[in-house]
Design a protein around this motif. Structure first.
Motif, PDB file in Angstrom:
ATOM      1  N   PRO A 210       0.825  -1.214   0.000  1.00 18.56           N
ATOM      2  CA  PRO A 210       0.000   0.000   0.000  1.00 18.56           C
ATOM      3  C   PRO A 210       0.861   1.266   0.000  1.00 18.56           C
ATOM      4  CG  PRO A 210       0.037  -0.986   2.186  1.00 18.56           C
ATOM      5  CD  PRO A 210       0.821  -1.901   1.303  1.00 18.56           C
ATOM      6  N   SER A 211       0.239   2.389  -0.320  1.00 20.16           N
ATOM      7  CA  SER A 211       0.963   3.656  -0.263  1.00 20.16           C
ATOM      8  C   SER A 211       1.267   3.982   1.188  1.00 20.16           C
ATOM      9  CB  SER A 211       0.112   4.758  -0.894  1.00 20.16           C
ATOM     10  OG  SER A 211      -1.065   4.963  -0.148  1.00 20.16           O
ATOM     11  N   ASN A 212       2.342   4.695   1.417  1.00 17.91           N
ATOM     12  CA  ASN A 212       2.685   5.056   2.788  1.00 17.91           C
ATOM     13  C   ASN A 212       3.519   6.317   2.832  1.00 17.91           C
ATOM     14  OD1 ASN A 212       5.687   4.479   2.988  1.00 17.91           O
ATOM     15  ND2 ASN A 212       4.956   2.513   2.216  1.00 17.91           N
ATOM     16  N   SER A 213       3.684   6.828   4.041  1.00 17.94           N
ATOM     17  CA  SER A 213       4.491   8.033   4.224  1.00 17.94           C
ATOM     18  C   SER A 213       5.065   8.047   5.626  1.00 17.94           C
ATOM     19  CB  SER A 213       3.620   9.272   4.033  1.00 17.94           C
ATOM     20  OG  SER A 213       4.360  10.422   4.380  1.00 17.94           O
ATOM     21  N   ASP A 215       6.353  11.137   6.594  1.00 17.35           N
ATOM     22  CA  ASP A 215       6.676  12.562   6.573  1.00 17.35           C
ATOM     23  C   ASP A 215       6.381  13.290   7.878  1.00 17.35           C
ATOM     24  OD1 ASP A 215       7.805  12.635   4.125  1.00 17.35           O
ATOM     25  OD2 ASP A 215       6.066  13.428   3.063  1.00 17.35           O
ATOM     26  N   ILE A 216       5.528  12.706   8.734  1.00 13.23           N
ATOM     27  CA  ILE A 216       5.260  13.351  10.023  1.00 13.23           C
ATOM     28  C   ILE A 216       6.048  12.620  11.113  1.00 13.23           C
ATOM     29  CG2 ILE A 216       3.493  14.035  11.706  1.00 13.23           C
ATOM     30  CD1 ILE A 216       1.459  14.031   9.386  1.00 13.23           C
ATOM     31  N   GLU A 217       7.054  13.271  11.619  1.00 11.91           N
ATOM     32  CA  GLU A 217       7.906  12.738  12.699  1.00 11.91           C
ATOM     33  C   GLU A 217       8.449  11.345  12.400  1.00 11.91           C
ATOM     34  OE1 GLU A 217       6.297  12.887  16.610  1.00 11.91           O
ATOM     35  OE2 GLU A 217       5.997  15.049  16.581  1.00 11.91           O
ATOM     36  N   MET A 218       8.629  11.021  11.146  1.00 12.97           N
ATOM     37  CA  MET A 218       9.163   9.721  10.740  1.00 12.97           C
ATOM     38  C   MET A 218       8.274   8.544  11.192  1.00 12.97           C
ATOM     39  SD  MET A 218      12.045  10.472   9.162  1.00 12.97           S
ATOM     40  CE  MET A 218      12.703   8.828   9.052  1.00 12.97           C
ATOM     41  N   VAL A 219       7.023   8.832  11.506  1.00 16.22           N
ATOM     42  CA  VAL A 219       6.090   7.769  11.904  1.00 16.22           C
ATOM     43  C   VAL A 219       5.457   7.193  10.640  1.00 16.22           C
ATOM     44  CG1 VAL A 219       3.962   7.243  13.162  1.00 16.22           C
ATOM     45  CG2 VAL A 219       5.558   8.959  14.056  1.00 16.22           C
ATOM     46  N   VAL A 221       2.892   5.919   8.237  1.00 19.32           N
ATOM     47  CA  VAL A 221       1.451   5.984   8.051  1.00 19.32           C
ATOM     48  C   VAL A 221       1.141   5.204   6.781  1.00 19.32           C
ATOM     49  CG1 VAL A 221      -0.475   7.512   7.496  1.00 19.32           C
ATOM     50  CG2 VAL A 221       1.247   8.245   9.147  1.00 19.32           C
ATOM     51  N   VAL A 224      -1.725   6.690   1.970  1.00 20.03           N
ATOM     52  CA  VAL A 224      -1.736   8.136   1.799  1.00 20.03           C
ATOM     53  C   VAL A 224      -2.561   8.448   0.546  1.00 20.03           C
ATOM     54  CG1 VAL A 224      -0.379  10.251   1.805  1.00 20.03           C
ATOM     55  CG2 VAL A 224       0.473   8.242   2.960  1.00 20.03           C
ATOM     56  N   HIS A 225      -1.929   8.566  -0.613  1.00 18.97           N
ATOM     57  CA  HIS A 225      -2.746   8.892  -1.783  1.00 18.97           C
ATOM     58  C   HIS A 225      -3.215   7.662  -2.555  1.00 18.97           C
ATOM     59  CE1 HIS A 225      -1.989  12.988  -0.935  1.00 18.97           C
ATOM     60  NE2 HIS A 225      -0.701  12.881  -1.113  1.00 18.97           N
ATOM     61  N   VAL A 228      -5.041   1.940   0.402  1.00 16.53           N
ATOM     62  CA  VAL A 228      -4.722   1.746   1.810  1.00 16.53           C
ATOM     63  C   VAL A 228      -4.371   0.272   2.067  1.00 16.53           C
ATOM     64  CG1 VAL A 228      -5.603   2.039   4.160  1.00 16.53           C
ATOM     65  CG2 VAL A 228      -6.329   3.614   2.354  1.00 16.53           C
TER      66      VAL A 228
ATOM     67  N   ASN B 222       6.500   6.905  -2.524  1.00 16.57           N
ATOM     68  CA  ASN B 222       5.854   6.011  -1.562  1.00 16.57           C
ATOM     69  C   ASN B 222       4.386   6.347  -1.362  1.00 16.57           C
ATOM     70  OD1 ASN B 222       7.513   3.927  -0.503  1.00 16.57           O
ATOM     71  ND2 ASN B 222       8.773   5.473   0.505  1.00 16.57           N
ATOM     72  N   GLU B 223       4.055   7.627  -1.519  1.00 14.93           N
ATOM     73  CA  GLU B 223       2.710   8.081  -1.166  1.00 14.93           C
ATOM     74  C   GLU B 223       1.703   7.851  -2.278  1.00 14.93           C
ATOM     75  OE1 GLU B 223       2.996  12.137   0.062  1.00 14.93           O
ATOM     76  OE2 GLU B 223       4.361  11.681   1.688  1.00 14.93           O
ATOM     77  N   SER B 270       6.985   2.044  -2.549  1.00 14.80           N
ATOM     78  CA  SER B 270       5.671   1.504  -2.908  1.00 14.80           C
ATOM     79  C   SER B 270       5.449   1.579  -4.418  1.00 14.80           C
ATOM     80  CB  SER B 270       4.565   2.278  -2.208  1.00 14.80           C
ATOM     81  OG  SER B 270       4.728   2.177  -0.826  1.00 14.80           O
ATOM     82  N   TYR B 271       5.928   2.673  -5.022  1.00 13.48           N
ATOM     83  CA  TYR B 271       5.714   2.841  -6.462  1.00 13.48           C
ATOM     84  C   TYR B 271       6.979   3.292  -7.183  1.00 13.48           C
ATOM     85  CZ  TYR B 271       1.041   3.104  -4.511  1.00 13.48           C
ATOM     86  OH  TYR B 271      -0.102   2.845  -3.798  1.00 13.48           O
TER      87      TYR B 271
END
Lengths: 239, 476
Positions: A210-213, A215-219, A221, A224-225, A228, B222-223, B270-271
């Protein structure tokens, strides 16, 4: 435009100490290099095992099935991800595996509703259907053992949106199409391009989960776009 | 934003960053996490050095034949139906982008992360045209919502903000009503940005690698925002630095692996998407028109200079993540969108020495950057080269260093003065010290004591101690 290009390139040539473009450049042959050593000499079964292990490492959902059991598996995977509205690619394999019929049966039983990506319906209708879908289903063309990735090519029957806009992407992949790493796909893509440039896909994407990020505090998630959730259905076509 | 993200002088930027404890903490933590993961990937590969050698060879081969491959790229891209535009300067690039946007009468523009777009400051141009520009990379959107704040890292641009700050700006500027949980905030961004994607007229992207043989452009994300930007809008504009090219898919796959392992410490993102021309006539999504803008903006000058190897850079950020100086001063101190060791080498090359002469000195020359570089750019040697040029040709060494070296020259060339000075120094230092340490220095000493204590010089000099020791004196 032609003029700008010529000037631009002449400037680059001069920076490299020559007055014109080289007539021919021989690209080094890398086929004896490290990238070709990965899983060299392994059997297809071993390569498939490595793919499965990597999916496990990534906590990527993978369901194994056979051509005989594919309908059953598909039905339960769709249910596992909440059914609802489903979009699937206009791919002959959905017919040959009997999946299209099975979709109809599911619809008749009100288990989910299905829309096929149909180029003739035009851009807006198709994108809207994908945007509203809970699940998008595609056939992937190859799988990579090293990274647990699949290769998804766009075509008139399988738009980019099918594997991108829905909440969940379910990708079907054949065991025979798993290769050690990106290296093998690169060679095949080059061959495909050499054979027929016009038919080369306008877009191809290596998808891994799945897409992920972060970008917030290296946590980390997830979702994203892009989707899921991502699930692979691995079809055993090895005899 | 342009290449330069600040008009403040270096010392002021430094002071601000060094005093920001959250920023420093966030950066140390990010360095440790990313670098730890990178190390795992390197160990897993086993023969990492062979991969680095191969990657260096690929980059060098491409650069040495860059005119040939650029021409090949252009011919194939045009055959696929792509419009290729060569821009010598950022103004040319902006004018072209402006003309495309104008022709399409486009108002809504979505962007995925592109360092070149920052370099040419295209956002500024588009906003002046009255366009609604949206950055769609989560971190870049956070910066945009925070009144277009500046990035502090090339891979993780909003590293300097914690969840509370992000929560605050989302609430204040974007109508967010949820908690400061990263997942919840990301979900909010997903919903907000999904609307933007679906209604956009033009998508603007960067390009990780251009593939000459097929005339393709690629994005590693990734996003999934890169995929969104290249799926829905009718027009796609891709910006590519002219050095971002490789010959074929075979070189592409090697470098993608190196890029991802070095930048985020995973085997793949991811991509990884490759776009070859606009959509086919029988396809329904993907852009109707694809424009690729290839930018020189000083790169051909670098190509013919002793800094050619800097063009091997694949923008992974590994050198930022290992650099002890970056760790302490953070990205903003560099005053450029390109920070860390790669930024300290590249910024003066693209923007001249005048306002960037401190950057090559923002390094301990420890060489850790060169060691982690996946394409083997001798970064610390290039930094040293910059210093040589600054001192020898340009006469622009930072003031402090000029005075220091002039003084040192005088001091060291006269043995009598040196001897006397070093004998006298401990007594002077003692006057300023407390418990054997100087916590508040004066003048030049400030730069040291601002961030740490300076130990007082010992009364007995090393040379004297060594002399005595030879004679069988104090062994200490």
């Amino acid at each position: 435009m032609k003029n700008e290009r010529e000037q631009f390139l002449r400037n680059v040539s001069e920076a490299l100490g020559r007055t014109a473009l080289p007539k021919n450049v021989v690209k080094p042959d890398w086929r004896g290099d490290v990238q070709h050593q990965y899983m060299k000499g392994c059997t297809q079964e071993e390569i498939v095992e490595a793919f499965k292990t990597q999916c496990q490492n990534l906590t990527l959902k993978l369901f194994e099935t056979t051509p005989e059991k594919i309908k059953e598996t598909m039905r339960s995977v769709i249910q596992e991800y909440g059914g609802g509205s489903v979009i699937y690619a206009d791919d002959e394999q959905f017919v040959s595996y009997g999946l299209e019929n099975m979709f109809q049966e599911m619809e008749d039983r009100h288990e989910a509703c299905f829309v096929k990506w149909e180029a003739k319906q035009g851009k807006e209708k198709n994108i809207e259907a994908a945007q509203n879908a809970n699940i998008g289903i595609t056939f992937a063309s190859m799988g990579l053992a090293e990274s647990g990735s699949i290769l998804q090519k766009s075509s008139s029957g399988c738009g980019r949106s099918v594997s991108l806009l829905p909440i969940t992407h379910i990708a079907l992949i054949h065991k025979s199409a798993i290769v050690p790493r990106m290296t093998q796909t690169a060679i095949r893509l080059r061959e495909q391009f050499a054979k027929n440039q016009e038919n080369f896909p306008s877009n191809l994407t290596y998808i891994t989960g799945p897409s992920n990020s972060a970008d917030i505090e290296m946590v980390l998630v997830v979702g994203v776009h892009g989707p899921v959730h991502v699930a692979y259905i691995l079809i055993d076509d090895l005899v | 934003m342009a290449l330069k993200i600040s008009n403040e002088p270096f010392q002021q930027r430094l002071k601000k960053s060094i005093g920001d404890d959250f920023k420093k903490g966030a950066i140390s933590q990010a360095q440790d996490v990313i670098n730890g993961r990178r190390r795992l990937r390197v160990e897993e590969v086993g023969n990492w050095e062979e991969w680095r050698d191969l990657s260096e060879k690929i980059r060098k081969h491409t650069l040495q034949n860059l005119d040939y491959y650029l021409n090949m790229f252009c011919e194939n891209a045009e055959k696929n139906g792509t419009h290729v535009y060569f821009a010598k300067t950022k103004e040319e690039a902006n004018r072209y982008i402006q003309s495309v946007v104008d022709k399409k009468n486009a108002k809504k523009i979505v962007k995925s992360k592109s360092m070149v777009s920052e370099e040419i400051d295209v956002n500024h141009v588009l906003k002046e045209m009255g366009c609604d520009v949206t950055e769609t990379d989560l971190a870049e959107w956070i910066l945009q919502v925070d009144d277009w704040d500046v990035p502090s890292h090339i891979i993780v641009p909003a590293l300097h903000k914690d969840r509370n700050r992000i929560h605050e700006v989302f609430t204040k500027n974007a109508g967010y009503t949820g908690t400061n949980d990263p997942t919840e905030m990301a979900k909010f961004a997903r919903e907000k940005l999904r609307e933007k994607f679906l209604e956009a007229d033009v998508g603007i992207t960067g390009c990780n690698f251009g593939i000459a043989e097929t005339g393709s452009v690629s994005l590693v994300t990734n996003e999934g925002n890169g995929r969104m930007v290249t799926t829905v809008p009718k027009t796609q504009i891709t910006l590519m630095g002219m050095e971002r090219l490789i010959p074929t898919f075979e070189e592409f796959e090697v470098l993608v692996g190196m890029l991802v392992r070095s930048s985020v410490g995973t085997k793949i993102t991811s991509y990884v998407s490759v776009t070859t021309g606009p959509r086919k006539s029988d396809e329904v999504d993907g852009p109707d028109e694809l424009h690729v803008v290839i930018l020189d903006n000083g790169r051909s000058k670098i190509l013919q200079s002793e800094f050619q190897s800097m063009l091997q850079c694949i923008r992974c950020g590994a050198c930022l993540n290992i650099c002890p100086v970056y760790r302490h001063v953070s990205g903003h101190t560099y005053g450029s969108i390109y920070s860390g060791p790669m930024g300290a080498v590249l910024t003066p090359l693209l923007d001249g020495y005048e306002t960037n002469k401190e950057l090559p000195y923002a390094s301990t020359l420890c060489g850790a950057c060169s060691e982690v570089c996946p394409v083997k750019i001798p970064l610390h040697e290039l930094l040293l080269k910059h210093r040589q040029i600054i001192v020898e040709q340009e006469g622009k060494a930072p003031l402090m260093e000029s005075i220091l070296f002039k003084g040192a020259g005088m001091f060291l060339s006269k043995p009598g003065v040196y001897d006397f000075g070093t004998k006298l120094a401990p007594s002077f230092m003692k006057l300023m010290s407390k418990d054997g340490k100087i916590t508040k220095g004066y003048g030049m000493m400030n730069a040291w004591t601002d961030s740490r204590d300076l130990p007082v010089m010992k009364k007995e000099k090393f040379r004297d101690w060594f002399e005595k020791r030879k004679k069988g004196g104090s062994q200490r």
